[in-house]
Design an enzyme around this catalytic site. Structure first.
Site, short mmCIF file in Angstrom:
data_model
loop_
_atom_site.label_atom_id
_atom_site.label_comp_id
_atom_site.label_asym_id
_atom_site.label_seq_id
_atom_site.Cartn_x
_atom_site.Cartn_y
_atom_site.Cartn_z
N ASP A 38 -6.14 1.83 -0.92
CA ASP A 38 -5.62 1.94 0.45
C ASP A 38 -6.71 2.23 1.48
O ASP A 38 -6.47 2.90 2.49
CB ASP A 38 -4.53 3.02 0.54
CG ASP A 38 -3.38 2.74 -0.41
OD1 ASP A 38 -3.07 1.55 -0.60
OD2 ASP A 38 -2.80 3.69 -0.95
N LYS A 75 -8.52 -2.56 2.76
CA LYS A 75 -9.09 -3.82 2.26
C LYS A 75 -8.42 -5.03 2.92
O LYS A 75 -9.08 -5.98 3.30
CB LYS A 75 -8.90 -3.91 0.73
CG LYS A 75 -9.63 -2.82 -0.03
CD LYS A 75 -9.32 -2.86 -1.51
CE LYS A 75 -7.90 -2.47 -1.87
NZ LYS A 75 -7.53 -1.06 -1.62
N GLY A 119 -0.71 -2.94 -2.05
CA GLY A 119 -0.01 -3.19 -0.79
C GLY A 119 -1.08 -3.29 0.28
O GLY A 119 -1.76 -2.30 0.57
N HIS A 120 -1.31 -4.48 0.80
CA HIS A 120 -2.39 -4.70 1.76
C HIS A 120 -1.80 -5.05 3.12
O HIS A 120 -1.00 -5.97 3.25
CB HIS A 120 -3.32 -5.82 1.27
CG HIS A 120 -4.02 -5.47 -0.02
ND1 HIS A 120 -4.85 -6.33 -0.68
CD2 HIS A 120 -4.02 -4.32 -0.75
CE1 HIS A 120 -5.33 -5.73 -1.77
NE2 HIS A 120 -4.83 -4.52 -1.84
N GLN A 165 -6.61 -1.97 -5.37
CA GLN A 165 -6.85 -0.57 -5.79
C GLN A 165 -8.26 -0.13 -5.34
O GLN A 165 -8.75 -0.64 -4.35
CB GLN A 165 -6.66 -0.40 -7.30
CG GLN A 165 -5.22 -0.51 -7.77
CD GLN A 165 -4.72 -1.93 -7.94
OE1 GLN A 165 -5.32 -2.73 -8.62
NE2 GLN A 165 -3.60 -2.26 -7.34
P1 GDP Z 1 -5.38 -1.60 1.45
O1 GDP Z 1 -4.47 -1.38 0.30
O2 GDP Z 1 -6.79 -1.19 1.13
O3 GDP Z 1 -5.33 -2.98 2.01
O4 GDP Z 1 -4.90 -0.60 2.59
P2 GDP Z 1 -3.37 -0.36 3.05
O5 GDP Z 1 -2.91 -1.51 3.85
O6 GDP Z 1 -2.54 0.08 1.90
O7 GDP Z 1 -3.56 0.95 3.94
C1 GDP Z 1 -4.38 0.98 5.05
C2 GDP Z 1 -3.54 1.36 6.28
O8 GDP Z 1 -4.39 1.70 7.34
C3 GDP Z 1 -2.69 0.20 6.80
O9 GDP Z 1 -1.52 0.73 7.37
C4 GDP Z 1 -3.57 -0.42 7.88
O10 GDP Z 1 -2.82 -1.09 8.89
C5 GDP Z 1 -4.23 0.81 8.44
N1 GDP Z 1 -5.59 0.62 8.97
C6 GDP Z 1 -6.59 -0.18 8.50
N2 GDP Z 1 -7.72 0.03 9.22
C7 GDP Z 1 -7.43 0.97 10.15
C8 GDP Z 1 -8.19 1.63 11.15
O11 GDP Z 1 -9.38 1.41 11.34
N3 GDP Z 1 -7.53 2.57 11.91
C9 GDP Z 1 -6.22 2.86 11.73
N4 GDP Z 1 -5.68 3.80 12.51
N5 GDP Z 1 -5.47 2.26 10.79
C10 GDP Z 1 -6.08 1.34 10.00
P1 IMO Z 2 -4.08 -1.03 -3.04
O1 IMO Z 2 -4.58 -2.38 -3.48
C1 IMO Z 2 -3.35 3.16 -4.05
C2 IMO Z 2 -2.13 4.03 -8.17
C3 IMO Z 2 -0.70 4.53 -8.37
C4 IMO Z 2 -0.92 5.43 -9.58
C5 IMO Z 2 -1.96 4.68 -10.40
C6 IMO Z 2 -1.38 3.84 -11.53
O2 IMO Z 2 -2.98 -1.08 -2.05
O3 IMO Z 2 -5.23 -0.17 -2.64
P2 IMO Z 2 -0.02 1.54 -11.57
O4 IMO Z 2 1.30 1.16 -10.98
O5 IMO Z 2 -1.17 0.69 -11.11
O6 IMO Z 2 0.01 1.64 -13.07
O7 IMO Z 2 -0.30 3.05 -11.04
O8 IMO Z 2 -2.64 3.83 -9.48
N1 IMO Z 2 -2.24 2.75 -7.44
C7 IMO Z 2 -2.65 2.65 -6.17
N2 IMO Z 2 -2.95 3.60 -5.27
N3 IMO Z 2 -3.47 1.85 -3.73
C8 IMO Z 2 -3.18 0.89 -4.62
O9 IMO Z 2 -3.40 -0.41 -4.38
C9 IMO Z 2 -2.72 1.27 -5.90
N4 IMO Z 2 -2.32 0.58 -7.00
C10 IMO Z 2 -2.05 1.50 -7.93
O10 IMO Z 2 -0.24 5.24 -7.25
O11 IMO Z 2 -1.51 6.64 -9.17
MG MG Z 3 -2.67 -0.41 -0.13
#
Ligand code: GDP
Ligand code: IMO
Ligand code: MG
Length: 428
Positions: free
Chosen positions: A13, A16, A40-41, A224
């Site tokens: 998270d 990416k 979840g991206h 991840q």
């Molecule tokens: P990922 O799994 O690495 O793609 O990240 P996620 O989408 O799960 O979580 C990142 C969250 O931060 C999302 O809600 C993005 O919209 C938000 N986000 C990404 N970059 C920024 C930033 O520079 N500032 C803020 N405030 N939010 C951001």
């Molecule tokens: P993105 O790509 C954050 C975590 C789960 C749990 C552990 C194992 O959005 O960054 P699993 O279901 O993979 O067997 O769970 O890994 N986990 C993540 N945490 N971002 C993710 O993906 C994750 N994918 C799995 O919360 O702790």
């Molecule tokens: Mg994510």
């Protein structure tokens, strides 16, 4: 832009999806190489939020997307995601998306086992996403997995499902005291979706190889983060795939000599969803403030993310394991209001300072972070577009991170939207 790998450097998270969406403009192909719909991206384009779990984030920029052999795919989730993207006027026809014939299918029994296992573990649970990721990789490793190529011959598919369910049902019924699964129902479910899936199946490795020969540029989208890696993460509180850059090659069937640039995505602080050690976790009002300001809720499960300070033991570990050639720092804006910002430079353990991750989580749990303190900048950064216009203290914080990591910062993100991005050093 050369062939570029995007990886998370922390516990996932990091943002990416946002960076992949941004860099996709300069790529021809975008490829996922591991994980599944545990990811979840999030992309925010013109104020509209799109979340993808399986399909590479490059689909938003309408680049050709690929799901590599290293990904585990829940086909029902995949079809729902295709429909969701189409309803957002995004073309996800088989022209735009190919899935490796060698990618493994997440089957209904994988989810059942994932959930039953977590329930049985009670307070010792991993906190998985419950999507069947671990049980699917487990079957892959024990050579009983079902792959997309098996859908091309339903006689083989039926045979495999029937055989494996004998064993899974025994396990579900006698070990977990859970409901068993009727093989005919599973086969029926797949017969209903098979025709939609078939046109997406391809030999992705061959297509990517041919593309590279034709001068196409590939962006590899990691899921991840490095500390969730099955080999190098905080085992057993990890996911079941290798999340580091080396697997970009293996998980998509591209030779490692084709990887040119490796960008590590670093949240300006740290978050973690699910259980497991997290040395710099904050339990005070600052942690709550970061959680609220950063809207730190999981994009897949909606769980509240645990928050803490930036940890250089974590980041240096990622620099080493991924051969990072550059960093993208995200969510800098979330720290705008803080008076003081801390960076963890090492851990204190039994009177000594250590700088590398101990393999044993019992030891990690006894580590206390050693911090250095930096003054906050107390200024809004989200509409700044040039690096030199960032507040002095923000630049000092970033410079220090880069100095400690010994890797240059190429991108700074100051908001969720595509436009809220500062390109410090161009990579395209
Ligand atoms: P990922 O799994 O690495 O793609 O990240 P996620 O989408 O799960 O979580 C990142 C969250 O931060 C999302 O809600 C993005 O919209 C938000 N986000 C990404 N970059 C920024 C930033 O520079 N500032 C803020 N405030 N939010 C951001
Ligand atoms: P993105 O790509 C954050 C975590 C789960 C749990 C552990 C194992 O959005 O960054 P699993 O279901 O993979 O067997 O769970 O890994 N986990 C993540 N945490 N971002 C993710 O993906 C994750 N994918 C799995 O919360 O702790
Ligand atoms: Mg994510």
């Amino acid at each position: 832009m050369g062939n570029t790998v995007i990886v998370g450097t922390q516990w996932g998270d990091e943002g990416k999806g946002k960076i992949v969406d941004l860099l996709s403009e300069h790529a021809d192909y975008v490829v996922r190489f591991q994980g599944g719909n545990n990811a979840g991206h999030t992309m925010v384009v013109n104020g509209k939020e799109i979340i993808s779990h399986l399909i590479p984030s490059g689909i938003i920029q309408q680049k050709k997307c690929f799901i590599g052999n290293g990904v585990v795919v829940d086909p029902f989730v995949l079809l729902d995601e295709i429909d969701y993207l189409i309803s957002n006027n995004i073309d996800v026809s088989p022209e735009m998306l190919k899935i490796s014939n060698r990618a493994h299918l997440i089957m209904p029994y994988h989810q059942e086992i994932d959930k039953a296992r977590e329930e049985k573990k009670g307070k010792n649970k991993i906190g998985t996403t419950g999507r069947g990721i671990g049980p699917c990789y487990e079957d892959k490793a024990t050579r009983r997995g079902i792959r997309f190529c098996d859908l091309q011959n339903m006689a083989i598919f039926k045979e495999k499902v029937t055989v494996i369910l004998e064993e899974k049902n025994f396990y579900l019924k006698h070990y977990f005291k859970a409901e068993t699964i009727d093989p005919d129902l599973v086969i029926d479910q797949f017969l209903k979706i098979r025709d939609r899936l078939i046109p997406y199946i391809a030999d992705v490795s061959v297509t990517l190889f041919d593309g590279i020969k034709d001068g196409k540029t590939i962006l590899f989208e990691g899921a991840q983060g490095t500390l969730l890696d099955i080999e190098h993460g905080t085992y057993p509180f990890v996911t079941s795939s290798s999340t580091v850059s080396g697997n970009a090659a293996n998980g998509s069937g591209v030779g490692p000599g084709n990887l040119d640039e490796i960008i590590g995505i670093v949240k300006a602080y740290t978050t973690r969803v699910g259980a497991g050690p997290f040395p710099t976790e904050l339990f005070d009002e600052i942690g709550i403030k970061i959680q609220k300001t950063g809207s730190e809720f999981g994009a897949t499960t909606g769980r509240k993310r645990r928050c803490g300070w930036l940890d250089m033991v974590v980041l240096k570990n990622a620099v080493r394991l991924n051969s990072l050639t550059g960093l993208a720092i995200t969510k800098l804006d979330v720290l705008d209001d803080l008076d003081e910002i801390k960076i963890c430079t090492g851990y204190e353990y039994e009177g000594e300072t250590i700088y590398n991750f101990p393999p044993e989580i019992k030891i990690l749990e006894q580590c206390t972070p050693v911090y250095e303190s930096h003054p906050g900048w107390k200024q809004k950064t989200s509409d700044i577009v040039k690096y030199e216009n960032l507040p002095e203290n923000a630049k000092k914080y970033l410079d220090r991170v880069s100095e400690l990591a010994n890797v240059s910062i190429k991108i700074v993100s100051v908001g969720p939207g595509r436009e809220a991005t500062i390109i410090k050093e161009t990579i395209f």
